[in-house]
Motif scaffolding. Structure first.
Motif, PDB file in Angstrom:
ATOM      1  N   PRO A 127       0.797  -1.243   0.119  1.00 30.67           N
ATOM      2  CA  PRO A 127      -0.059   0.007  -0.129  1.00 30.67           C
ATOM      3  C   PRO A 127       0.960   1.383   0.063  1.00 30.67           C
ATOM      4  CG  PRO A 127      -0.254  -1.014   2.071  1.00 30.67           C
ATOM      5  CD  PRO A 127       0.672  -2.032   1.232  1.00 30.67           C
ATOM      6  N   GLU A 128       1.983   1.194   0.596  1.00 29.15           N
ATOM      7  CA  GLU A 128       2.943   2.428   0.472  1.00 29.15           C
ATOM      8  C   GLU A 128       3.763   2.835  -0.756  1.00 29.15           C
ATOM      9  OE1 GLU A 128       2.457   4.142   3.112  1.00 29.15           O
ATOM     10  OE2 GLU A 128       1.362   2.474   4.329  1.00 29.15           O
ATOM     11  N   LYS A 171       0.712   4.862  -5.532  1.00 24.13           N
ATOM     12  CA  LYS A 171       0.311   6.064  -5.175  1.00 24.13           C
ATOM     13  C   LYS A 171      -1.261   6.245  -5.878  1.00 24.13           C
ATOM     14  CE  LYS A 171       2.529   8.593  -3.883  1.00 24.13           C
ATOM     15  NZ  LYS A 171       3.069   8.656  -2.474  1.00 24.13           N
ATOM     16  N   GLU A 209      -8.626  -5.951   8.012  1.00 20.67           N
ATOM     17  CA  GLU A 209      -7.635  -5.415   8.108  1.00 20.67           C
ATOM     18  C   GLU A 209      -6.667  -5.243   6.818  1.00 20.67           C
ATOM     19  OE1 GLU A 209      -6.615  -9.249  10.088  1.00 20.67           O
ATOM     20  OE2 GLU A 209      -8.134  -7.927  10.120  1.00 20.67           O
ATOM     21  N   ARG A 265      -8.848  -2.586   4.514  1.00 17.87           N
ATOM     22  CA  ARG A 265      -8.671  -1.199   4.993  1.00 17.87           C
ATOM     23  C   ARG A 265      -7.128  -0.793   4.287  1.00 17.87           C
ATOM     24  NH1 ARG A 265     -11.760   1.234   8.853  1.00 17.87           N
ATOM     25  NH2 ARG A 265     -13.137  -0.192   9.816  1.00 17.87           N
ATOM     26  N   LYS A 266      -6.181  -1.527   4.160  1.00 17.19           N
ATOM     27  CA  LYS A 266      -5.111  -0.972   3.456  1.00 17.19           C
ATOM     28  C   LYS A 266      -5.329  -0.236   2.215  1.00 17.19           C
ATOM     29  CE  LYS A 266      -2.068  -4.709   5.398  1.00 17.19           C
ATOM     30  NZ  LYS A 266      -1.220  -5.982   5.110  1.00 17.19           N
ATOM     31  N   ALA A 313      -7.665   1.820   1.786  1.00 17.49           N
ATOM     32  CA  ALA A 313      -8.205   3.099   1.743  1.00 17.49           C
ATOM     33  C   ALA A 313      -7.095   4.190   1.832  1.00 17.49           C
ATOM     34  CB  ALA A 313      -8.696   3.083   3.083  1.00 17.49           C
ATOM     35  N   LYS A 314      -5.792   3.623   1.874  1.00 12.85           N
ATOM     36  CA  LYS A 314      -4.769   4.572   1.751  1.00 12.85           C
ATOM     37  C   LYS A 314      -4.310   4.956   0.241  1.00 12.85           C
ATOM     38  CE  LYS A 314      -2.410   2.282   5.524  1.00 12.85           C
ATOM     39  NZ  LYS A 314      -1.073   1.705   5.927  1.00 12.85           N
ATOM     40  N   ILE A 315      -5.074   4.291  -0.759  1.00  9.90           N
ATOM     41  CA  ILE A 315      -4.613   4.417  -2.338  1.00  9.90           C
ATOM     42  C   ILE A 315      -5.869   5.046  -2.847  1.00  9.90           C
ATOM     43  CG2 ILE A 315      -3.814   3.297  -4.241  1.00  9.90           C
ATOM     44  CD1 ILE A 315      -3.064   0.860  -2.233  1.00  9.90           C
ATOM     45  N   GLY A 361     -11.928   5.538   2.639  1.00 11.87           N
ATOM     46  CA  GLY A 361     -11.106   5.646   1.177  1.00 11.87           C
ATOM     47  C   GLY A 361     -11.542   6.484   0.276  1.00 11.87           C
ATOM     48  N   ASP A 362     -10.872   6.606  -0.765  1.00 10.61           N
ATOM     49  CA  ASP A 362     -10.954   7.536  -2.047  1.00 10.61           C
ATOM     50  C   ASP A 362     -11.153   6.706  -3.342  1.00 10.61           C
ATOM     51  OD1 ASP A 362     -10.947   9.604  -3.667  1.00 10.61           O
ATOM     52  OD2 ASP A 362      -8.784  10.079  -3.232  1.00 10.61           O
ATOM     53  N   LYS A 375      -4.845  14.453  -8.196  1.00 10.49           N
ATOM     54  CA  LYS A 375      -4.421  13.838  -7.254  1.00 10.49           C
ATOM     55  C   LYS A 375      -2.881  14.260  -6.931  1.00 10.49           C
ATOM     56  CE  LYS A 375      -7.939  11.417  -6.260  1.00 10.49           C
ATOM     57  NZ  LYS A 375      -8.861  12.044  -5.287  1.00 10.49           N
TER      58      LYS A 375
END
Length: 398
Positions: free
Chosen positions: A233-234, A237, A277, A280-281, A283-285, A327-328, A366
């Protein structure tokens, strides 16, 4: 106060359409004569396994393949493009009617691109697991591929036809090219969570070489994109999914099952369940999901007509579930933006420059189109030890 989701959707559709009109002159359709100037280009294999055989041999397989093109004045984040079912990286290279695909369009606009063949397909075909089970009609018959890509309808023994106003180039030479780009698997592609995670982890291996990137998926690779996002997830982008074949949902998320039309379509389009869990990762993207035109609104007796109706419904379930968790996710249908006639592969249609404009607008929104840290190409894969039983690297064996 609860926001009416339909009104909210109307507002961003109107804003998107206005922005696209304002940017149309600056982004895209007038740059075809601009030379493509590259800093470098090449290819690599990523991920994969090494099997030690009983006879002392080794077998390197189950890796992915990527070809890359790095512009001289590169933007910061590369775009990694993953093909769909029965396809290869060819999907993004040239269109069926011989025009430039995203492989050329995007580097001309200074985007570094990596175009992959997934494990057990195309130039990444090396595997020991050669048992192939054709369970999806899309890869079994050319009529099914025609329907899946929504070029029109082909219901043998009836003759095929094209949808009116389609952006698919339906001259004889283009149709010939379309069918010849269908690519067989060289090994099994199991429909299991373990295999989906394997594919996600394989993409994570490529991301270790490219650094942070934007992932573009198409159709069947949509589910692999979600598992890639959960694996790294990190490093992702954004994810741009063109008509993803499947969604993921948490194990405890309840959603309704839309009318399937055919039993096999309903079974095929069930959400893939993952742990809360893991989900939900994602949701960072930032995630953009894009659908074309001519998607059925009623159940059909044809498998691949049902698939994209169900897919578009499932995509909104995915977006709703992830957005409720912070999330987005945005789901768009091109006809609602005034972009009509697109097939299952908008990036290869006659208006693919317009689709590239849309992609660039999203990346600009973005903040992903910067140039202050230009991407220079892949780092060399770190392999800490020999993967063959080499006794002495400085001794030449007789």
């Amino acid at each position: 106060m609860r926001i009416n989701p339909d009104r909210h959707r109307i507002f961003w559709i109107a804003g998107w359409a206005l922005g696209t009109l304002l940017l149309a002159g600056c982004a895209g359709t007038g740059d075809l004569e601009k030379p493509i100037t590259l800093k470098t280009m090449g290819s690599l294999y990523f991920g994969g396994t090494v099997t030690k055989l009983d006879n002392g041999e080794t077998f390197h397989g189950d890796h992915g393949y990527a070809q890359y093109f790095i512009p001289a004045k590169s933007r910061n984040y590369p775009l990694i493009m993953w093909h769909g079912i029965g396809q290869s990286g060819r999907s993004y290279e040239s269109t069926p009617d011989g025009r430039e695909g995203f492989m050329a369009i995007l580097p001309r606009r200074d985007w570094p691109v990596y175009i992959i063949d997934q494990p057990r397909r195309g130039r990444a075909g090396r595997t020991l697991d050669t048992k192939i089970i054709n369970v999806i009609p899309t890869t079994m018959r050319e009529s099914s591929a025609w329907n899946a890509f929504r070029n029109g309808i082909w219901d043998p023994p009836k003759a095929p036809y094209c949808y009116p106003g389609t952006q698919f180039p339906h001259d004889p030479a283009s149709i010939d090219q379309f069918f010849r780009q269908q690519t067989p698997d060289t090994g099994a592609e199991p429909r299991t969570s373990d295999y989906y995670r394997f594919m996600g982890n394989t993409m994570a291996e490529l991301l270790r070489q490219t650094g942070p990137a934007v992932l573009i998926t198409h159709s069947n690779s949509g589910k692999y994109g979600w598992f890639s996002g959960m694996a790294a997830p990190e490093s992702l982008k954004a994810i741009v999914a063109f008509e993803p074949g499947h969604i993921v949902l948490p194990e405890n998320e309840k959603v309704f099952d839309p009318p399937a039309g055919t039993e096999d379509a309903g079974r095929n389009m069930q959400p893939i369940r993952v742990a809360e869990e893991e989900f939900r990762k994602l949701a960072k993207i930032p995630i953009l999901i894009v659908y074309g035109d001519n998607i059925a609104t009623e159940p059909s007796t044809i498998f691949n007509v049902n698939i994209w109706r169900l897919s578009s419904i499932r995509a909104r379930q995915f977006a709703d579930a992830l957005n409720r968790r912070g999330g987005d996710v945005r789901v768009i249908r091109l006809p609602e933006l005034g972009i009509r006639g697109n097939t299952h592969a908008p990036f290869a249609d006659r208006n693919n420059l317009e689709i590239a404009d849309l992609l660039e607008r999203y990346l600009h929104e973005k903040g992903l189109d910067g140039r202050d840290r230009p991407h220079s190409g892949p780092a060399r894969k770190a392999v800490p030890q020999y993967t063959i039983p080499l006794q002495n690297a400085n001794t030449q064996q007789e």
